[in-house]
Design an enzyme around this catalytic site. Structure first.
Site, PDB file in Angstrom:
ATOM      1  CG  ASP A   1      35.374  27.310  45.040  1.00 29.40           C
ATOM      2  OD1 ASP A   1      35.897  27.514  43.942  1.00 29.40           O
ATOM      3  OD2 ASP A   1      34.262  26.771  45.194  1.00 29.40           O
TER       4      ASP A   1
ATOM      5  CG  HIS B   1      38.547  33.684  39.212  1.00 29.40           C
ATOM      6  ND1 HIS B   1      38.204  34.014  37.936  1.00 29.40           N
ATOM      7  CD2 HIS B   1      37.528  32.950  39.713  1.00 29.40           C
ATOM      8  CE1 HIS B   1      37.010  33.502  37.667  1.00 29.40           C
ATOM      9  NE2 HIS B   1      36.574  32.849  38.724  1.00 29.40           N
TER      10      HIS B   1
END
Ligand code: SDX
Length: 376
Positions: free
Chosen positions: A313, A259
């Site tokens: 996700d 991320h």
């Protein structure tokens, strides 16, 4: 002039009162409320009210907001018929982007972007989007289209239109929690896209359609579909190490990990992991969860030191699969929720707008003479 970091990493490009992220500590709050508290106790409708009004609604405010949203489940004009003419092989994210854009053709005043008009159009798109996705999925499967039921919650109505039957309370709650978890997340790429487009005082449809285009990318919202494809590629838990090590050796990105902001566990993944485990056990998909958990363990061993952890996700893939969603509907699910965050940021941008126009560092030549084509 010093160029900004690549990908604008670390650059503060807007102020927001909606979501706070502490990437080092793995904290996400919506208007100060921890995401885990909201996922466990709130509803998507309540969360949208919170994001747009910066406060939790009273009972009567929530009832009024939910009623207002449910009036916007049914599509305008002949949109339903038009969806029935689309190529059955079209990809759902392309359908969603196209049909959200088409909504502007049915709006008598599509460019109005004063606060009240922008909010009205955003609420319409939030209500219409699930119907667009569900109608198309039924169309492509050759099934009769199921009209929305305004008696149902956002989560229940979508699953009802998709499957033709009311979801179990467990599935409704699971999907509602996913919608809460995906609603807003600071200045991610698709939200930044929304703010950039609306900053020209363009229209709501252009801004949200552009954001859908951004979200489809595999480095952003498209990752949840990439996670599912990876899980499907891995024959069994025993093959996980080999597959992950091969991918890492090829410098492939493992979908659902890493991320730009979180260098710790994404707090949304914490909740989704628990949800995925429970749903996998309830629906006979334990191997999916076990493969996911094994991937996580190997990634912790290999790259956690680089601050690479599961993101939103990773476990949403198993969750959506267990809810019964087809793989290419995973990213559209992200969009159904994130329309609320995009809209909230659009309204914030309009409150104190200034056109986004960064600079580029010119690295080409200067003083070059024009050469006639005969001499090239
Ligand atoms: C979302 O921004 C948001 O908030 C987004 C989001 C939201 O709610 O809106 O949270 C939703 O988009 C989550 C992210 C979903 N995308 C993926 O899961 C795709 C896989 N992840 C990577 O592509 C990557 O982690 C990004 C794109 C998410 C972030 O990339 P960065 O910040 O540009 O980092 P990078 O690509 O420069 O990587 C830094 C290092 C590299 O290694 P070195 O070259 O330094 O040796 O970390 C490595 C990368 O190779 N790395 C990974 C990795 N992610 C980063 N290595 C293996 N697998 C990965 N997933």
């Amino acid at each position: 002039m010093t160029a900004a970091p690549k990908g604008l990493e670390g650059v503060v490009a807007a102020e927001t009162e909606m979501s706070f992220i502490d990437g080092e500590k793995g904290i996400l709050e919506y208007v100060g409320i921890a995401i885990d508290d909201l996922a466990r106790n709130s509803s998507f409708e309540e969360t949208v009210f919170l994001l747009w009004n910066r406060k939790l609604p009273t009972k009567s405010e929530l009832a009024a907001f939910s009623a207002d949203l449910r009036k916007r489940y049914a599509l305008p004009g002949d949109m339903k018929q038009r969806i029935s003419t689309l190529p059955k092989t079209a990809q759902p994210m392309h359908v969603l982007r196209t049909m959200v854009s088409m909504l502007s053709l049915f709006d008598p005043d599509p460019n109005a972007n004063d606060a009240a008009s922008a909010r009205e159009k955003a609420l319409n798109i939030l209500g219409y989007a699930p119907t667009i996705v569900a109608y198309f999925d039924r169309h492509r499967k050759g099934l009769p289209l199921i009209d929305p039921d305004p008696k149902l919650s956002f989560a229940a109505n979508f699953l009802y239109m998709l499957n033709g039957e009311h979801p179990t309370p467990t599935m409704e709650r699971a999907f509602d929690a996913c919608m809460i978890l995906h609603a807003d997340h600071g200045l991610n790429n698709s939200t930044f896209t929304t703010r950039v487009v609306i900053s020209t005082l363009s229209d709501v449809y252009s801004a949200i359609s552009a954001a859908i285009g951004s979200l489809r990318g595999p480095l952003h919202g498209g990752a949840n579909e990439g996670v599912m494809k990876m899980l499907n590629e891995i024959p069994s838990v025993g093959d996980v190490r080999r597959v992950v090590e091969d991918k890492l050796a090829r410098k492939d990105k493992i979908m659902g990990f890493g991320h730009r902001v979180y260098k710790n566990y994404d707090p949304r993944a914490t909740y989704l992991k628990t949800l995925a485990k429970k749903l996998a056990e309830d629906t006979g998909n334990v191997s999916l969860y076990e493969k996911s958990h094994a991937i996580e363990q190997i990634m912790e061993e290999k790259v956690a030191a680089k601050g690479i952890y599961p993101n939103v996700d990773f476990y949403s893939a198993t969750t959506y699969h267990c809810i019964g969603l087809q793989l290419d509907l995973f990213t559209p699910m992200f969009a159904l929720s994130r329309i609320s965050g995009w809209a909230g940021h659009m309204l914030e941008q309009l409150e104190g707008n200034r056109l986004y126009r960064p600079k580029a560092e010119y690295t080409g030549p200067h003083g070059v003479a024009y050469t006639a084509i005969e001499k090239r």
